[in-house]
Design an enzyme around this catalytic site. Structure first.
Site, PDB file in Angstrom:
ATOM      1  N   LYS A   1       1.108  -1.348   0.047  1.00 60.92           N
ATOM      2  CA  LYS A   1       0.090   0.126   0.533  1.00 60.92           C
ATOM      3  C   LYS A   1       1.212   1.170  -0.207  1.00 60.92           C
ATOM      4  O   LYS A   1       1.468   1.561   0.859  1.00 60.92           O
ATOM      5  CB  LYS A   1      -0.544  -0.138   1.076  1.00 60.92           C
ATOM      6  CG  LYS A   1      -1.654   1.761   1.562  1.00 60.92           C
ATOM      7  CD  LYS A   1      -2.819   1.239   0.530  1.00 60.92           C
ATOM      8  CE  LYS A   1      -4.147   2.405  -0.028  1.00 60.92           C
ATOM      9  NZ  LYS A   1      -3.495   2.780  -1.227  1.00 60.92           N
TER      10      LYS A   1
ATOM     11  N   GLN B   1       7.218   3.870   3.832  1.00 61.12           N
ATOM     12  CA  GLN B   1       5.658   3.457   3.535  1.00 61.12           C
ATOM     13  C   GLN B   1       5.820   2.084   4.610  1.00 61.12           C
ATOM     14  O   GLN B   1       4.588   1.799   5.387  1.00 61.12           O
ATOM     15  CB  GLN B   1       5.574   2.933   2.365  1.00 61.12           C
ATOM     16  CG  GLN B   1       3.725   3.148   2.592  1.00 61.12           C
ATOM     17  CD  GLN B   1       3.401   4.920   1.966  1.00 61.12           C
ATOM     18  OE1 GLN B   1       3.460   6.053   1.815  1.00 61.12           O
ATOM     19  NE2 GLN B   1       2.580   5.020   2.996  1.00 61.12           N
TER      20      GLN B   1
ATOM     21  N   LYS C   1       5.606   3.321   8.350  1.00 63.22           N
ATOM     22  CA  LYS C   1       4.257   4.148   8.429  1.00 63.22           C
ATOM     23  C   LYS C   1       2.740   3.491   8.756  1.00 63.22           C
ATOM     24  O   LYS C   1       2.346   3.435   9.897  1.00 63.22           O
ATOM     25  CB  LYS C   1       4.603   5.309   7.537  1.00 63.22           C
ATOM     26  CG  LYS C   1       3.638   5.957   7.414  1.00 63.22           C
ATOM     27  CD  LYS C   1       2.971   6.578   6.211  1.00 63.22           C
ATOM     28  CE  LYS C   1       4.656   7.795   5.746  1.00 63.22           C
ATOM     29  NZ  LYS C   1       4.242   8.665   4.757  1.00 63.22           N
TER      30      LYS C   1
ATOM     31  N   LYS D   1       4.833   1.866  -3.615  1.00 62.34           N
ATOM     32  CA  LYS D   1       4.967   2.986  -3.756  1.00 62.34           C
ATOM     33  C   LYS D   1       5.135   2.524  -5.250  1.00 62.34           C
ATOM     34  O   LYS D   1       5.999   2.017  -5.426  1.00 62.34           O
ATOM     35  CB  LYS D   1       6.440   4.221  -2.602  1.00 62.34           C
ATOM     36  CG  LYS D   1       6.143   5.540  -3.011  1.00 62.34           C
ATOM     37  CD  LYS D   1       4.618   5.932  -2.076  1.00 62.34           C
ATOM     38  CE  LYS D   1       4.991   7.521  -2.646  1.00 62.34           C
ATOM     39  NZ  LYS D   1       3.843   7.990  -1.421  1.00 62.34           N
TER      40      LYS D   1
ATOM     41  N   GLY E   1      -2.900   7.979  -4.979  1.00 63.17           N
ATOM     42  CA  GLY E   1      -1.950   8.924  -4.821  1.00 63.17           C
ATOM     43  C   GLY E   1      -0.520   9.939  -4.040  1.00 63.17           C
ATOM     44  O   GLY E   1      -0.662   9.148  -3.156  1.00 63.17           O
ATOM     45  N   ASP E   2      -0.115  10.727  -4.638  1.00 62.15           N
ATOM     46  CA  ASP E   2       1.025  11.641  -3.977  1.00 62.15           C
ATOM     47  C   ASP E   2       1.334  12.858  -4.656  1.00 62.15           C
ATOM     48  O   ASP E   2       0.254  13.023  -4.885  1.00 62.15           O
ATOM     49  CB  ASP E   2       2.225  10.547  -3.923  1.00 62.15           C
ATOM     50  CG  ASP E   2       3.392  10.972  -2.648  1.00 62.15           C
ATOM     51  OD1 ASP E   2       3.580  10.713  -1.960  1.00 62.15           O
ATOM     52  OD2 ASP E   2       4.312  11.478  -3.818  1.00 62.15           O
TER      53      ASP E   2
ATOM     54  N   THR F   1      -4.351  13.753   5.132  1.00 58.78           N
ATOM     55  CA  THR F   1      -3.051  14.149   5.188  1.00 58.78           C
ATOM     56  C   THR F   1      -2.319  14.390   6.081  1.00 58.78           C
ATOM     57  O   THR F   1      -1.999  15.150   7.376  1.00 58.78           O
ATOM     58  CB  THR F   1      -2.206  13.678   3.810  1.00 58.78           C
ATOM     59  OG1 THR F   1      -2.563  12.418   3.818  1.00 58.78           O
ATOM     60  CG2 THR F   1      -0.417  13.869   4.395  1.00 58.78           C
TER      61      THR F   1
ATOM     62  N   ASN G   1      -2.560  19.709  -1.856  1.00 57.67           N
ATOM     63  CA  ASN G   1      -3.409  18.679  -0.759  1.00 57.67           C
ATOM     64  C   ASN G   1      -2.536  18.082   0.457  1.00 57.67           C
ATOM     65  O   ASN G   1      -3.297  19.084   1.634  1.00 57.67           O
ATOM     66  CB  ASN G   1      -3.218  17.433  -1.255  1.00 57.67           C
ATOM     67  CG  ASN G   1      -3.898  16.310   0.007  1.00 57.67           C
ATOM     68  OD1 ASN G   1      -3.675  15.942   0.919  1.00 57.67           O
ATOM     69  ND2 ASN G   1      -5.176  16.200  -0.715  1.00 57.67           N
TER      70      ASN G   1
ATOM     71  N   SER H   1      -6.645   6.160   3.800  1.00 58.38           N
ATOM     72  CA  SER H   1      -6.963   5.043   2.571  1.00 58.38           C
ATOM     73  C   SER H   1      -6.930   3.706   3.219  1.00 58.38           C
ATOM     74  O   SER H   1      -7.859   3.061   2.367  1.00 58.38           O
ATOM     75  CB  SER H   1      -5.674   4.654   1.835  1.00 58.38           C
ATOM     76  OG  SER H   1      -5.262   5.834   1.445  1.00 58.38           O
TER      77      SER H   1
HETATM   78  P1  NDP Z   1       0.912  17.688  -4.604  1.00 59.47           P
HETATM   79  O1  NDP Z   1       1.518  17.560  -5.835  1.00 59.47           O
HETATM   80  O2  NDP Z   1      -0.349  18.259  -4.207  1.00 59.47           O
HETATM   81  O3  NDP Z   1       1.798  19.437  -3.490  1.00 59.47           O
HETATM   82  C1  NDP Z   1       2.953  19.731  -3.238  1.00 59.47           C
HETATM   83  C2  NDP Z   1       3.879  21.274  -3.297  1.00 59.47           C
HETATM   84  O4  NDP Z   1       4.508  21.613  -2.973  1.00 59.47           O
HETATM   85  C3  NDP Z   1       2.391  21.816  -4.549  1.00 59.47           C
HETATM   86  O5  NDP Z   1       2.554  22.923  -3.647  1.00 59.47           O
HETATM   87  C4  NDP Z   1       4.105  22.321  -4.939  1.00 59.47           C
HETATM   88  O6  NDP Z   1       4.301  23.656  -6.077  1.00 59.47           O
HETATM   89  C5  NDP Z   1       5.122  22.321  -3.718  1.00 59.47           C
HETATM   90  N1  NDP Z   1       6.621  22.284  -3.956  1.00 59.47           N
HETATM   91  C6  NDP Z   1       7.465  21.608  -4.752  1.00 59.47           C
HETATM   92  N2  NDP Z   1       8.130  21.141  -5.270  1.00 59.47           N
HETATM   93  C7  NDP Z   1       8.582  22.715  -3.804  1.00 59.47           C
HETATM   94  C8  NDP Z   1       9.861  22.992  -3.338  1.00 59.47           C
HETATM   95  N3  NDP Z   1      10.918  22.734  -3.632  1.00 59.47           N
HETATM   96  N4  NDP Z   1       9.247  24.496  -2.226  1.00 59.47           N
HETATM   97  C9  NDP Z   1       8.475  24.705  -1.878  1.00 59.47           C
HETATM   98  N5  NDP Z   1       7.477  23.989  -2.828  1.00 59.47           N
HETATM   99  C10 NDP Z   1       7.214  22.729  -3.565  1.00 59.47           C
HETATM  100  O7  NDP Z   1       1.671  16.857  -3.137  1.00 59.47           O
HETATM  101  P2  NDP Z   1       0.994  16.362  -2.115  1.00 59.47           P
HETATM  102  O8  NDP Z   1       0.424  17.368  -1.016  1.00 59.47           O
HETATM  103  O9  NDP Z   1      -0.216  15.731  -2.035  1.00 59.47           O
HETATM  104  O10 NDP Z   1       2.569  16.082  -1.304  1.00 59.47           O
HETATM  105  C11 NDP Z   1       3.566  16.589  -0.803  1.00 59.47           C
HETATM  106  C12 NDP Z   1       4.349  15.615   0.603  1.00 59.47           C
HETATM  107  O11 NDP Z   1       3.691  15.153   0.955  1.00 59.47           O
HETATM  108  C13 NDP Z   1       5.101  15.131  -0.201  1.00 59.47           C
HETATM  109  O12 NDP Z   1       6.465  14.795  -0.283  1.00 59.47           O
HETATM  110  C14 NDP Z   1       4.029  13.286  -0.591  1.00 59.47           C
HETATM  111  O13 NDP Z   1       5.439  12.532  -0.674  1.00 59.47           O
HETATM  112  C15 NDP Z   1       3.789  13.627   1.037  1.00 59.47           C
HETATM  113  N6  NDP Z   1       2.504  13.003   1.675  1.00 59.47           N
HETATM  114  C16 NDP Z   1       1.650  13.335   0.771  1.00 59.47           C
HETATM  115  C17 NDP Z   1       0.388  12.311   1.011  1.00 59.47           C
HETATM  116  C18 NDP Z   1      -1.138  12.305   0.660  1.00 59.47           C
HETATM  117  O14 NDP Z   1      -2.097  11.840   0.768  1.00 59.47           O
HETATM  118  N7  NDP Z   1      -1.167  13.503  -0.345  1.00 59.47           N
HETATM  119  C19 NDP Z   1       0.777  11.051   2.290  1.00 59.47           C
HETATM  120  C20 NDP Z   1       1.607  11.511   3.005  1.00 59.47           C
HETATM  121  C21 NDP Z   1       2.578  12.148   2.672  1.00 59.47           C
HETATM  122  P3  NDP Z   1       4.404  23.595  -7.603  1.00 59.47           P
HETATM  123  O15 NDP Z   1       2.077  23.604  -7.515  1.00 59.47           O
HETATM  124  O16 NDP Z   1       5.257  24.477  -7.491  1.00 59.47           O
HETATM  125  O17 NDP Z   1       4.063  21.862  -8.219  1.00 59.47           O
END
Ligand code: NDP
Length: 447
Positions: free
Chosen positions: A91, A112, A115, A127, A166-167, A211, A242, A379
């Site tokens: 997962k 993962q 976690k 993943k 998703g991620d 999250t 997200n 999830s």
């Molecule tokens: P999204 O794609 O929804 O959002 C990522 C965000 O981070 C965007 O706003 C992006 O900006 C920004 N970003 C990317 N690179 C940088 C950087 N170098 N500096 C500042 N901002 C940056 O992803 P998620 O919110 O889903 O995921 C974010 C993190 O959380 C990841 O590490 C993911 O693995 C982790 N995560 C996510 C989960 C989930 O349920 N979604 C669960 C657990 C962990 P831009 O729009 O410019 O690309």
């Protein structure tokens, strides 16, 4: 790391996985924090448990060919790591981002496993993703890419085999296209094969928020332990995707003032507190850059550097963007500016020396595998609802999520106390999750 067996094992990991620095980082963080456990119970170093834990059960690498809007054939790489199935079906999410390569997928898959163990739910670790860049792509291109990606992935997944979600770069829209293609190819409406689905066809309420909300529930526990709460606290959040959006939403709901967030181009700061409805409109509806917030609110400022976020005074920092965003410089800046709580919404946003610096400076630190487990936990709840063919209410799922995050905090904290470093939640969560995973592996023999 002091233990000679662990040092040897880690050297082996590095030589068998050359140049995979993110994967090395993830393994080093876990192994070094397990040392206090091995001192008291060396049995955990036997039966090849560690050797098996650091080697994925399966790594799938495939070609994804698709046609863009100008009828040009494009070729990307697709990956899926099925890391460990001791606790249940593999997962873990799918990430679409140009930086995706085997090292990133392996570090995320390795994390993962631990976690998922902390959630207490029956989920193994996996993943996947692609180096496809969704930025600037039309809706039709996104759909064709997702269909091409699934045309290979479908043969490796299933509700009792491997359940992606998703991620980064993969939200409800992409999951919808992936699910549609899976259904067409397999001729099975197996809702439990993907999570993060829309609520219209088997998705769970709260999955979108999970999250971010879960992260804030975890921090609530951290604050409570220190006799504090969110009210009036200055919070900075990196990213505006997200995880970031729903962390900001819940923190605001609990009385915090969220003053800054970012995207990959820059940072916005609004000392009056960010207008989250406007951020949602910019990022979720218009899919625009965060800079445009300042066109609507001229009193807010924009700095064309995402790392500038860490230069602002705050009580709580929630890195929710991506790996490697807090190096030692950002950690020092946060401490100088008075930050006392850091909790990771993103996976591996802090470097190892930044984490050590926080621990040394008495910053209360919530590591990713515990603090951001709310997404995968929900999830898991989506899988339960799919098996039951029921949909729980928003309040019901939120209550489950809250209880799971409280429990994860309790596991990390109690284990940290037991191993005599009470504020070291990195060690606490690594030891607690390792024990659950290792017990399950040992019970199933050498496979
Ligand atoms: P999204 O794609 O929804 O959002 C990522 C965000 O981070 C965007 O706003 C992006 O900006 C920004 N970003 C990317 N690179 C940088 C950087 N170098 N500096 C500042 N901002 C940056 O992803 P998620 O919110 O889903 O995921 C974010 C993190 O959380 C990841 O590490 C993911 O693995 C982790 N995560 C996510 C989960 C989930 O349920 N979604 C669960 C657990 C962990 P831009 O729009 O410019 O690309």
């Amino acid at each position: 790391m002091q233990n000679p067996t662990l040092i040897h094992l880690f050297e082996q990991v590095k030589s068998r996985n050359p140049y995979e620095t993110e994967f090395h980082h993830a393994v080093e963080e876990v192994l070094s924090s397990l040392e206090p456990l091995f001192e008291i119970e060396p049995k955990w170093l036997e039966n090849g448990v560690i050797e098996r834990l650091v080697e994925p059960e399966r790594f799938i690498h495939f070609r994804v060919s698709w046609v863009d809007d100008r009828a040009v054939v494009r070729v990307n790489r697709g990956f899926r790591v099925q890391f460990n199935s001791a606790l249940g079906p593999y997962k873990g999410g799918l990430r679409f981002h140009p930086s995706v390569r085997p090292s990133i997928i392996k570090f995320l898959g390795f994390e993962q496993c631990f976690k998922n163990a902390l959630t207490g739910l029956p989920m193994g670790g996996g993943k996947g993703g692609s180096d496809f860049d969704p930025k600037g792509k039309s809706d039709g291109e996104i759909m064709r890419f997702c269909q091409a990606f699934m045309s290979e992935l479908y043969r490796h997944i299933g509700s009792d085999i491997d359940v992606p979600a998703g991620d980064m770069g993969v939200g409800a829209r992409e999951i919808g296209y992936l699910y549609g293609m899976y259904k067409k190819l397999s001729n099975v409406h197996a809702q439990g094969v993907l999570t993060g689905k829309s609520v219209h066809y088997g998705g769970s309420l709260v999955r979108t928020q999970a999250t971010g909300y879960g992260l804030v529930y975890f921090v609530e526990n951290m604050l409570k332990d220190k006799g504090e709460d969110f009210k009036g606290k200055r919070v900075i959040v990196s990213g505006s995707g997200n995880v970031a959006i729903y962390a900001m939403e819940k923190a605001q709901e609990l009385g915090a003032v969220v003053i800054a967030c970012s995207d990959s181009n820059g940072t916005i700061v609004d000392e009056k507190g960010l207008d989250l409805a406007m951020i949602k409109e910019i990022k979720e509806v218009r899919r625009d850059r965060i800079q445009s917030y300042c066109e609507v609110y001229p009193h807010a400022s924009y700095i064309a550097d995402p790392k500038a976020l860490y230069e602002f005074a705050c009580d709580i920092a929630l890195p929710c963007a991506t790996q490697g965003e807090i190096q030692i410089e950002q950690a020092q800046s946060l401490v100088e500016k008075g930050c006392r709580f850091v909790a990771e919404g993103a996976n591996m946003p802090s470097s190892l020396n930044a984490i050590q610096y926080f621990l040394d400076q008495g910053v209360y630190f919530g590591p990713a595998k515990a603090a951001n487990a709310g997404g995968v936990a929900t999830s898991g709840l989506e899988m339960s609802q799919n098996s039951l063919r029921l949909q729980w209410s928003f309040e019901e799922v939120d209550q489950h999520l809250h209880a799971i995050m409280d429990d994860i905090y309790a596991q990390a904290k109690q284990t940290a106390i037991l191993y005599k470093d009470p504020d070291n939640l990195v060690m606490g969560s690594n030891i607690a999750s390792f024990k659950r995973l290792a017990e399950a592996m040992l019970a199933q023999g050498v496979i």
